[in-house]
Scaffold this active site. Structure first.
Site, PDB file in Angstrom:
ATOM      1  N   SER A 133       3.042   7.137   9.217  1.00 29.59           N
ATOM      2  CA  SER A 133       2.365   5.875   8.967  1.00 29.59           C
ATOM      3  C   SER A 133       2.020   5.156  10.266  1.00 29.59           C
ATOM      4  O   SER A 133       1.227   5.646  11.057  1.00 29.59           O
ATOM      5  CB  SER A 133       3.218   5.004   8.039  1.00 29.59           C
ATOM      6  OG  SER A 133       2.529   3.841   7.667  1.00 29.59           O
ATOM      7  N   ASP A 136      -3.730   0.916   8.196  1.00 29.07           N
ATOM      8  CA  ASP A 136      -2.618   1.438   8.996  1.00 29.07           C
ATOM      9  C   ASP A 136      -2.855   2.921   9.272  1.00 29.07           C
ATOM     10  O   ASP A 136      -3.899   3.477   8.918  1.00 29.07           O
ATOM     11  CB  ASP A 136      -1.269   1.175   8.320  1.00 29.07           C
ATOM     12  CG  ASP A 136      -1.084   1.940   7.015  1.00 29.07           C
ATOM     13  OD1 ASP A 136      -2.068   2.448   6.470  1.00 29.07           O
ATOM     14  OD2 ASP A 136       0.070   2.025   6.546  1.00 29.07           O
ATOM     15  N   ASP A 157      -1.824   5.885   8.216  1.00 26.02           N
ATOM     16  CA  ASP A 157      -2.138   6.863   7.171  1.00 26.02           C
ATOM     17  C   ASP A 157      -3.062   6.277   6.110  1.00 26.02           C
ATOM     18  O   ASP A 157      -3.305   6.898   5.084  1.00 26.02           O
ATOM     19  CB  ASP A 157      -0.862   7.431   6.543  1.00 26.02           C
ATOM     20  CG  ASP A 157       0.035   6.370   5.916  1.00 26.02           C
ATOM     21  OD1 ASP A 157      -0.050   5.201   6.320  1.00 26.02           O
ATOM     22  OD2 ASP A 157       0.838   6.718   5.022  1.00 26.02           O
ATOM     23  N   ASP A 210      -2.920   4.020   3.851  1.00 27.69           N
ATOM     24  CA  ASP A 210      -2.549   3.665   2.483  1.00 27.69           C
ATOM     25  C   ASP A 210      -2.394   2.154   2.322  1.00 27.69           C
ATOM     26  O   ASP A 210      -2.237   1.655   1.213  1.00 27.69           O
ATOM     27  CB  ASP A 210      -1.278   4.401   2.028  1.00 27.69           C
ATOM     28  CG  ASP A 210      -0.047   4.039   2.846  1.00 27.69           C
ATOM     29  OD1 ASP A 210      -0.187   3.429   3.930  1.00 27.69           O
ATOM     30  OD2 ASP A 210       1.071   4.382   2.413  1.00 27.69           O
TER      31      ASP A 210
END
Length: 454
Positions: A99, A243, A245, A247
Protein backbone atom coordinates in the site's frame (compact mmCIF):
# COMPACT_ATOMS: atom_id res chain seq x y z
CA UNK A 1 14.67 -23.20 12.91
CA UNK A 2 11.10 -22.08 12.19
CA UNK A 3 10.66 -18.58 10.87
CA UNK A 4 9.15 -16.11 13.35
CA UNK A 5 6.33 -14.45 11.48
CA UNK A 6 4.96 -12.44 14.41
CA UNK A 7 6.21 -9.16 12.93
CA UNK A 8 5.20 -10.10 9.39
CA UNK A 9 1.63 -11.40 9.68
CA UNK A 10 -0.59 -8.51 10.77
CA UNK A 11 -4.28 -8.40 11.70
CA UNK A 12 -5.49 -8.16 8.09
CA UNK A 13 -2.53 -8.94 5.85
CA UNK A 14 1.13 -9.89 5.49
CA UNK A 15 3.54 -6.94 5.47
CA UNK A 16 7.27 -6.49 6.07
CA UNK A 17 10.67 -5.46 4.74
CA UNK A 18 12.13 -7.38 1.77
CA UNK A 19 14.48 -9.27 2.04
CA UNK A 20 15.11 -8.68 5.78
CA UNK A 21 11.76 -10.05 7.02
CA UNK A 22 10.64 -12.12 4.05
CA UNK A 23 11.63 -13.17 0.55
CA UNK A 24 10.58 -15.36 -2.39
CA UNK A 25 11.25 -18.57 -0.45
CA UNK A 26 8.70 -17.57 2.18
CA UNK A 27 6.33 -16.27 -0.52
CA UNK A 28 6.30 -19.74 -2.06
CA UNK A 29 5.32 -21.25 1.29
CA UNK A 30 2.58 -18.63 1.68
CA UNK A 31 1.20 -19.69 -1.71
CA UNK A 32 1.02 -23.33 -0.64
CA UNK A 33 -0.51 -22.42 2.73
CA UNK A 34 -3.09 -20.11 1.16
CA UNK A 35 -4.51 -22.84 -1.08
CA UNK A 36 -4.47 -25.38 1.78
CA UNK A 37 -6.47 -23.06 4.06
CA UNK A 38 -8.93 -21.85 1.39
CA UNK A 39 -9.37 -25.30 -0.14
CA UNK A 40 -9.13 -23.68 -3.56
CA UNK A 41 -8.76 -25.53 -6.85
CA UNK A 42 -7.84 -22.28 -8.64
CA UNK A 43 -6.74 -18.80 -7.53
CA UNK A 44 -6.03 -15.35 -9.00
CA UNK A 45 -2.94 -13.23 -8.23
CA UNK A 46 -2.03 -9.60 -8.92
CA UNK A 47 0.78 -7.25 -7.91
CA UNK A 48 1.70 -3.57 -7.69
CA UNK A 49 4.69 -1.66 -9.10
CA UNK A 50 7.19 -2.30 -6.27
CA UNK A 51 10.55 -3.67 -7.44
CA UNK A 52 10.07 -6.86 -5.39
CA UNK A 53 6.43 -7.48 -6.39
CA UNK A 54 6.81 -9.52 -9.62
CA UNK A 55 9.26 -11.98 -8.02
CA UNK A 56 7.24 -12.43 -4.83
CA UNK A 57 4.02 -12.82 -6.80
CA UNK A 58 5.51 -15.47 -9.11
CA UNK A 59 6.97 -17.37 -6.12
CA UNK A 60 3.51 -17.42 -4.48
CA UNK A 61 2.08 -18.75 -7.77
CA UNK A 62 4.70 -21.52 -7.84
CA UNK A 63 3.87 -22.50 -4.27
CA UNK A 64 0.17 -22.71 -5.10
CA UNK A 65 0.81 -24.65 -8.31
CA UNK A 66 2.89 -27.28 -6.48
CA UNK A 67 -0.26 -28.10 -4.53
CA UNK A 68 -2.17 -28.83 -7.74
CA UNK A 69 -3.92 -25.48 -7.96
CA UNK A 70 -4.34 -23.56 -11.23
CA UNK A 71 -3.24 -19.92 -11.06
CA UNK A 72 -4.45 -16.93 -13.08
CA UNK A 73 -1.95 -14.08 -12.97
CA UNK A 74 -3.45 -10.67 -13.79
CA UNK A 75 -0.09 -8.90 -13.42
CA UNK A 76 0.09 -5.19 -12.63
CA UNK A 77 -3.14 -4.07 -10.96
CA UNK A 78 -4.66 -2.03 -8.17
CA UNK A 79 -5.89 -3.84 -5.07
CA UNK A 80 -9.51 -3.20 -6.01
CA UNK A 81 -8.79 -4.60 -9.50
CA UNK A 82 -7.66 -7.81 -7.77
CA UNK A 83 -10.89 -7.77 -5.74
CA UNK A 84 -12.80 -7.33 -9.02
CA UNK A 85 -11.05 -10.40 -10.45
CA UNK A 86 -11.76 -12.42 -7.31
CA UNK A 87 -15.43 -11.45 -7.49
CA UNK A 88 -15.96 -11.75 -11.24
CA UNK A 89 -14.04 -15.04 -11.55
CA UNK A 90 -15.31 -16.31 -8.17
CA UNK A 91 -11.78 -17.29 -7.10
CA UNK A 92 -9.71 -16.73 -3.97
CA UNK A 93 -7.13 -14.00 -4.61
CA UNK A 94 -3.80 -12.62 -3.45
CA UNK A 95 -2.55 -9.07 -4.05
CA UNK A 96 1.12 -8.25 -3.63
CA UNK A 97 1.41 -4.73 -2.26
CA UNK A 98 2.45 -2.80 0.83
CA UNK A 99 0.00 0.00 0.00
CA UNK A 100 1.52 3.30 1.17
CA UNK A 101 4.53 1.83 3.02
CA UNK A 102 8.06 2.80 1.86
CA UNK A 103 9.69 1.02 -1.10
CA UNK A 104 11.58 -1.61 0.91
CA UNK A 105 8.27 -3.04 2.21
CA UNK A 106 5.97 -5.50 0.52
CA UNK A 107 3.00 -7.56 1.56
CA UNK A 108 0.06 -9.77 0.61
CA UNK A 109 -3.64 -8.93 0.89
CA UNK A 110 -5.58 -12.17 0.59
CA UNK A 111 -9.25 -12.92 0.03
CA UNK A 112 -11.52 -15.89 -0.51
CA UNK A 113 -13.72 -16.27 -3.59
CA UNK A 114 -15.99 -13.28 -4.08
CA UNK A 115 -13.42 -10.97 -2.44
CA UNK A 116 -14.35 -12.15 1.08
CA UNK A 117 -11.60 -11.04 3.48
CA UNK A 118 -8.90 -13.26 4.95
CA UNK A 119 -7.84 -11.90 8.35
CA UNK A 120 -6.59 -13.29 11.65
CA UNK A 121 -9.98 -14.83 12.47
CA UNK A 122 -10.77 -15.96 8.92
CA UNK A 123 -7.72 -17.98 7.88
CA UNK A 124 -4.64 -15.79 8.31
CA UNK A 125 -3.65 -17.36 11.64
CA UNK A 126 -3.82 -20.85 10.08
CA UNK A 127 -1.77 -19.69 7.06
CA UNK A 128 0.91 -18.32 9.41
CA UNK A 129 0.98 -21.57 11.38
CA UNK A 130 1.52 -23.65 8.24
CA UNK A 131 4.30 -21.37 6.91
CA UNK A 132 6.11 -21.36 10.25
CA UNK A 133 5.94 -25.15 10.40
CA UNK A 134 7.15 -25.66 6.83
CA UNK A 135 10.00 -23.20 7.28
CA UNK A 136 11.32 -25.59 9.95
CA UNK A 137 10.40 -28.98 8.45
CA UNK A 138 10.71 -28.23 4.75
CA UNK A 139 8.21 -27.38 2.02
CA UNK A 140 5.05 -29.51 1.82
CA UNK A 141 5.01 -32.48 -0.54
CA UNK A 142 3.85 -31.56 -4.05
CA UNK A 143 0.51 -32.77 -5.36
CA UNK A 144 0.38 -35.51 -7.99
CA UNK A 145 -0.53 -32.86 -10.57
CA UNK A 146 1.15 -29.46 -10.81
CA UNK A 147 -1.26 -26.58 -11.37
CA UNK A 148 -1.17 -24.54 -14.57
CA UNK A 149 -0.14 -20.85 -14.39
CA UNK A 150 -1.78 -18.63 -17.01
CA UNK A 151 -1.97 -14.88 -17.59
CA UNK A 152 -5.10 -12.77 -18.08
CA UNK A 153 -5.67 -9.02 -18.50
CA UNK A 154 -8.66 -7.78 -16.47
CA UNK A 155 -8.16 -3.99 -16.66
CA UNK A 156 -10.78 -3.31 -19.35
CA UNK A 157 -13.36 -5.56 -17.66
CA UNK A 158 -12.67 -3.91 -14.27
CA UNK A 159 -13.14 -0.44 -15.78
CA UNK A 160 -16.34 -1.49 -17.56
CA UNK A 161 -17.78 -2.91 -14.33
CA UNK A 162 -17.11 0.30 -12.38
CA UNK A 163 -18.61 2.45 -15.12
CA UNK A 164 -21.70 0.27 -15.19
CA UNK A 165 -22.32 1.25 -11.56
CA UNK A 166 -22.06 5.05 -11.96
CA UNK A 167 -23.30 6.90 -15.05
CA UNK A 168 -20.94 9.75 -15.94
CA UNK A 169 -21.88 10.12 -19.61
CA UNK A 170 -24.23 13.10 -19.11
CA UNK A 171 -22.29 15.12 -16.52
CA UNK A 172 -21.07 18.63 -17.33
CA UNK A 173 -17.41 18.79 -18.40
CA UNK A 174 -15.03 18.79 -15.41
CA UNK A 175 -11.34 19.44 -15.04
CA UNK A 176 -9.80 17.05 -12.53
CA UNK A 177 -6.22 16.79 -11.34
CA UNK A 178 -5.30 13.21 -10.37
CA UNK A 179 -2.22 12.46 -8.24
CA UNK A 180 -1.39 8.76 -8.54
CA UNK A 181 1.71 9.09 -6.31
CA UNK A 182 3.65 6.85 -8.74
CA UNK A 183 1.34 4.07 -7.61
CA UNK A 184 -1.22 1.89 -9.32
CA UNK A 185 -3.65 4.73 -10.00
CA UNK A 186 -1.30 5.59 -12.86
CA UNK A 187 -2.21 2.20 -14.35
CA UNK A 188 -5.98 2.19 -13.76
CA UNK A 189 -7.13 5.82 -14.04
CA UNK A 190 -6.43 6.28 -17.79
CA UNK A 191 -8.59 3.26 -18.66
CA UNK A 192 -11.40 3.91 -16.16
CA UNK A 193 -11.80 7.60 -17.08
CA UNK A 194 -11.20 7.24 -20.83
CA UNK A 195 -13.81 8.85 -23.08
CA UNK A 196 -15.71 10.62 -20.27
CA UNK A 197 -16.41 14.40 -20.29
CA UNK A 198 -13.32 14.95 -18.12
CA UNK A 199 -10.17 16.96 -18.68
CA UNK A 200 -7.74 14.84 -16.64
CA UNK A 201 -4.49 16.50 -15.52
CA UNK A 202 -2.16 13.61 -14.52
CA UNK A 203 0.40 13.89 -11.73
CA UNK A 204 2.99 11.19 -11.02
CA UNK A 205 1.35 8.54 -13.22
CA UNK A 206 4.73 6.85 -13.89
CA UNK A 207 4.73 3.50 -12.07
CA UNK A 208 7.67 3.68 -9.66
CA UNK A 209 7.72 1.65 -6.45
CA UNK A 210 10.53 3.81 -5.04
CA UNK A 211 8.05 6.72 -4.75
CA UNK A 212 10.40 9.48 -6.00
CA UNK A 213 7.95 12.38 -5.53
CA UNK A 214 6.19 11.78 -2.22
CA UNK A 215 4.95 8.93 -0.04
CA UNK A 216 1.82 7.39 -1.55
CA UNK A 217 -0.31 8.07 1.52
CA UNK A 218 -2.79 10.89 0.84
CA UNK A 219 -4.04 10.91 4.45
CA UNK A 220 -0.79 12.64 5.45
CA UNK A 221 -1.29 16.36 4.64
CA UNK A 222 2.34 16.61 3.44
CA UNK A 223 1.56 14.24 0.58
CA UNK A 224 -1.28 16.27 -0.97
CA UNK A 225 0.55 19.65 -1.05
CA UNK A 226 1.55 19.14 -4.71
CA UNK A 227 -2.03 18.22 -5.63
CA UNK A 228 -3.51 21.22 -3.82
CA UNK A 229 -1.10 23.59 -5.58
CA UNK A 230 -1.78 22.07 -9.01
CA UNK A 231 -5.57 22.26 -8.57
CA UNK A 232 -5.29 25.99 -7.90
CA UNK A 233 -2.83 26.53 -10.76
CA UNK A 234 -5.04 24.69 -13.23
CA UNK A 235 -8.29 26.27 -11.95
CA UNK A 236 -9.52 22.69 -11.77
CA UNK A 237 -12.91 21.64 -10.42
CA UNK A 238 -11.33 19.15 -7.99
CA UNK A 239 -8.33 17.00 -7.25
CA UNK A 240 -8.16 13.27 -6.45
CA UNK A 241 -5.22 11.47 -4.85
CA UNK A 242 -4.80 7.69 -4.68
CA UNK A 243 -2.60 5.69 -2.32
CA UNK A 244 0.06 3.24 -3.54
CA UNK A 245 -2.24 0.35 -4.40
CA UNK A 246 -5.09 2.70 -5.41
CA UNK A 247 -7.73 1.18 -3.15
CA UNK A 248 -8.20 4.50 -1.30
CA UNK A 249 -8.94 7.93 -2.73
CA UNK A 250 -8.67 11.37 -1.14
CA UNK A 251 -10.43 14.43 -2.54
CA UNK A 252 -9.59 18.16 -2.55
CA UNK A 253 -12.01 20.88 -3.66
CA UNK A 254 -11.59 23.62 -6.26
CA UNK A 255 -9.67 25.77 -3.74
CA UNK A 256 -7.30 22.93 -2.89
CA UNK A 257 -9.07 22.41 0.43
CA UNK A 258 -9.11 18.81 1.69
CA UNK A 259 -12.53 17.16 1.81
CA UNK A 260 -12.85 14.88 4.83
CA UNK A 261 -13.41 11.18 4.13
CA UNK A 262 -16.47 11.43 6.39
CA UNK A 263 -18.00 14.01 4.05
CA UNK A 264 -17.26 11.72 1.08
CA UNK A 265 -18.83 8.81 3.00
CA UNK A 266 -21.99 10.86 3.60
CA UNK A 267 -22.14 12.05 -0.01
CA UNK A 268 -21.73 8.56 -1.47
CA UNK A 269 -24.16 7.12 1.10
CA UNK A 270 -26.85 9.58 -0.02
CA UNK A 271 -26.29 8.56 -3.67
CA UNK A 272 -26.33 4.83 -2.92
CA UNK A 273 -29.52 5.21 -0.85
CA UNK A 274 -31.18 7.13 -3.71
CA UNK A 275 -30.16 4.33 -6.08
CA UNK A 276 -31.80 1.79 -3.74
CA UNK A 277 -35.07 3.68 -3.37
CA UNK A 278 -34.18 5.45 -0.14
CA UNK A 279 -33.73 2.21 1.77
CA UNK A 280 -30.71 0.29 2.97
CA UNK A 281 -28.12 -0.13 5.66
CA UNK A 282 -24.93 1.93 5.62
CA UNK A 283 -21.93 0.92 7.72
CA UNK A 284 -19.62 3.49 9.28
CA UNK A 285 -16.82 3.01 11.78
CA UNK A 286 -16.98 4.68 15.16
CA UNK A 287 -14.58 7.52 14.33
CA UNK A 288 -16.38 8.83 11.26
CA UNK A 289 -18.17 12.13 11.80
CA UNK A 290 -21.58 12.47 13.44
CA UNK A 291 -22.66 13.80 10.03
CA UNK A 292 -22.51 10.31 8.49
CA UNK A 293 -25.31 8.62 10.50
CA UNK A 294 -27.31 11.88 10.33
CA UNK A 295 -27.18 12.00 6.52
CA UNK A 296 -27.95 8.27 6.27
CA UNK A 297 -31.11 8.73 8.40
CA UNK A 298 -32.13 11.88 6.50
CA UNK A 299 -31.98 9.87 3.27
CA UNK A 300 -34.09 7.01 4.60
CA UNK A 301 -31.28 4.62 5.48
CA UNK A 302 -30.20 2.76 8.59
CA UNK A 303 -26.71 3.57 9.93
CA UNK A 304 -24.74 0.82 11.67
CA UNK A 305 -21.67 1.70 13.75
CA UNK A 306 -18.70 -0.70 13.80
CA UNK A 307 -15.13 -1.08 14.95
CA UNK A 308 -12.32 0.34 12.82
CA UNK A 309 -10.86 -2.01 10.21
CA UNK A 310 -11.86 -3.51 6.90
CA UNK A 311 -12.48 -7.01 8.25
CA UNK A 312 -15.10 -5.66 10.69
CA UNK A 313 -16.74 -3.48 8.03
CA UNK A 314 -16.88 -6.31 5.47
CA UNK A 315 -18.23 -8.78 8.05
CA UNK A 316 -20.94 -6.33 9.11
CA UNK A 317 -21.84 -5.62 5.48
CA UNK A 318 -22.25 -9.33 4.83
CA UNK A 319 -24.35 -9.80 8.01
CA UNK A 320 -26.64 -6.82 7.44
CA UNK A 321 -26.76 -6.82 3.64
CA UNK A 322 -25.54 -3.21 3.72
CA UNK A 323 -25.39 -1.29 0.46
CA UNK A 324 -22.36 0.83 1.38
CA UNK A 325 -19.74 1.41 4.07
CA UNK A 326 -17.15 4.09 4.74
CA UNK A 327 -14.21 4.74 7.03
CA UNK A 328 -12.30 7.82 8.20
CA UNK A 329 -9.22 6.38 6.44
CA UNK A 330 -10.80 6.87 2.97
CA UNK A 331 -11.74 3.22 2.48
CA UNK A 332 -15.15 2.89 0.81
CA UNK A 333 -17.02 -0.42 0.53
CA UNK A 334 -19.82 -1.27 -1.91
CA UNK A 335 -22.39 -4.08 -2.01
CA UNK A 336 -22.17 -3.84 -5.82
CA UNK A 337 -18.43 -4.56 -5.56
CA UNK A 338 -18.64 -7.77 -3.51
CA UNK A 339 -18.58 -5.71 -0.26
CA UNK A 340 -14.96 -4.85 -1.05
CA UNK A 341 -13.30 -1.45 -0.85
CA UNK A 342 -12.63 0.57 -3.99
CA UNK A 343 -11.38 4.13 -4.03
CA UNK A 344 -11.99 4.32 -7.76
CA UNK A 345 -15.73 3.73 -7.44
CA UNK A 346 -15.95 6.38 -4.69
CA UNK A 347 -14.10 8.80 -6.99
CA UNK A 348 -16.61 8.10 -9.79
CA UNK A 349 -19.47 8.93 -7.39
CA UNK A 350 -17.83 12.25 -6.48
CA UNK A 351 -17.34 13.11 -10.16
CA UNK A 352 -20.95 12.18 -10.95
CA UNK A 353 -22.32 14.21 -8.02
CA UNK A 354 -20.24 17.26 -8.89
CA UNK A 355 -20.91 17.03 -12.62
CA UNK A 356 -24.65 16.55 -12.07
CA UNK A 357 -25.09 20.07 -10.65
CA UNK A 358 -23.67 23.53 -11.34
CA UNK A 359 -22.07 24.52 -8.04
CA UNK A 360 -18.45 24.03 -6.90
CA UNK A 361 -17.35 21.00 -4.89
CA UNK A 362 -16.83 23.11 -1.74
CA UNK A 363 -20.51 24.07 -1.82
CA UNK A 364 -21.66 20.54 -2.59
CA UNK A 365 -19.80 18.92 0.33
CA UNK A 366 -20.63 21.68 2.86
CA UNK A 367 -23.94 19.96 3.60
CA UNK A 368 -22.03 16.80 4.54
CA UNK A 369 -19.30 18.46 6.63
CA UNK A 370 -21.14 19.75 9.68
CA UNK A 371 -18.75 19.50 12.61
CA UNK A 372 -15.23 20.40 13.69
CA UNK A 373 -12.89 17.39 13.77
CA UNK A 374 -9.36 16.95 15.09
CA UNK A 375 -8.21 14.35 12.61
CA UNK A 376 -6.23 11.41 13.99
CA UNK A 377 -3.55 12.38 16.50
CA UNK A 378 -0.99 9.74 17.51
CA UNK A 379 0.84 9.76 20.83
CA UNK A 380 3.68 7.41 21.79
CA UNK A 381 2.65 5.76 25.07
CA UNK A 382 4.52 3.06 26.99
CA UNK A 383 1.46 1.87 28.98
CA UNK A 384 -1.53 1.93 26.64
CA UNK A 385 -3.87 0.14 29.06
CA UNK A 386 -2.86 2.43 31.92
CA UNK A 387 -3.55 5.60 29.94
CA UNK A 388 -6.92 4.28 28.74
CA UNK A 389 -7.83 3.48 32.34
CA UNK A 390 -6.84 7.02 33.37
CA UNK A 391 -9.13 8.51 30.71
CA UNK A 392 -11.99 6.27 31.80
CA UNK A 393 -11.49 7.29 35.40
CA UNK A 394 -11.46 10.98 34.47
CA UNK A 395 -14.74 10.89 32.54
CA UNK A 396 -16.92 8.05 33.83
CA UNK A 397 -18.45 10.03 36.72
CA UNK A 398 -19.18 13.17 34.69
CA UNK A 399 -22.84 14.05 34.27
CA UNK A 400 -24.19 13.84 30.73
CA UNK A 401 -21.24 11.81 29.49
CA UNK A 402 -21.45 8.27 28.10
CA UNK A 403 -18.58 5.80 27.68
CA UNK A 404 -18.37 2.74 25.45
CA UNK A 405 -15.58 0.29 24.68
CA UNK A 406 -16.59 -1.10 21.29
CA UNK A 407 -13.12 -0.16 19.99
CA UNK A 408 -10.74 1.45 22.46
CA UNK A 409 -12.68 4.02 24.53
CA UNK A 410 -15.29 6.42 23.17
CA UNK A 411 -16.46 9.29 25.37
CA UNK A 412 -19.62 11.09 24.19
CA UNK A 413 -21.41 14.23 25.44
CA UNK A 414 -24.21 16.35 23.93
CA UNK A 415 -21.88 18.61 21.96
CA UNK A 416 -18.72 16.52 21.46
CA UNK A 417 -17.15 13.09 21.42
CA UNK A 418 -13.70 11.59 21.30
CA UNK A 419 -12.27 8.11 20.79
CA UNK A 420 -8.89 6.76 21.94
CA UNK A 421 -7.66 3.49 20.40
CA UNK A 422 -4.41 1.59 20.86
CA UNK A 423 -2.39 0.72 17.75
CA UNK A 424 -2.13 -3.03 17.08
CA UNK A 425 1.45 -2.77 15.89
CA UNK A 426 3.10 0.20 17.66
CA UNK A 427 3.18 1.71 21.19
CA UNK A 428 0.70 4.39 20.17
CA UNK A 429 -2.65 5.71 21.26
CA UNK A 430 -4.75 7.28 18.49
CA UNK A 431 -7.08 10.16 19.38
CA UNK A 432 -9.99 11.40 17.25
CA UNK A 433 -12.22 14.19 18.57
CA UNK A 434 -15.21 16.05 17.14
CA UNK A 435 -17.49 18.84 18.39
CA UNK A 436 -20.19 21.20 17.17
CA UNK A 437 -17.69 24.06 16.92
CA UNK A 438 -13.93 24.51 16.62
CA UNK A 439 -13.39 26.01 20.11
CA UNK A 440 -15.16 23.12 21.86
CA UNK A 441 -13.28 20.57 19.77
CA UNK A 442 -9.93 22.16 20.66
CA UNK A 443 -10.78 22.14 24.36
CA UNK A 444 -11.90 18.49 24.31
CA UNK A 445 -8.88 17.45 22.22
CA UNK A 446 -6.37 19.19 24.48
CA UNK A 447 -7.94 17.81 27.66
CA UNK A 448 -7.80 14.26 26.32
CA UNK A 449 -4.22 14.70 25.08
CA UNK A 450 -3.13 15.98 28.49
CA UNK A 451 -4.30 12.68 30.06
CA UNK A 452 -2.91 10.52 27.25
CA UNK A 453 0.51 12.16 27.51
CA UNK A 454 0.42 12.75 31.24
Amino acid sequence: MAADLSQLVKAYDVRGVVPDQWDETLAELFGAAFVRVTGASAIVIGHDMRPSSPGLSRAFARGAATQGVDVTEIGLCSTDQLYYASGALNLPGAMFTASHNPAQYNGIKMCRAGAAPVGQDTGLAEIRELVEGWSESGAPAPAARTGVITQRDTLDDYAAHLRSLVDLTSIRPLKVVVDAGNGMGGHTVPTVLAGLPLDVVPMYFELDGTFPNHEANPLDPANIVDLQKRVREESADLGIAFDGDADRCFVVDENGGPVSPSAITALVASRELAKHGGKGTVIHNLITSWSVPEVVKENGGTPVRTRVGHSFIKAEMATTGAIFGGEHSAHYYFKDFWNADTGMLAALHVLAALGGQDGPLSGLVAQYDRYAGSGEINSTVADQAGRLAAIKSAYEAREGVELDELDGLTVTAADWWFNVRPSNTEPLLRLNAEARDEATMAKVRDEALAIIRG
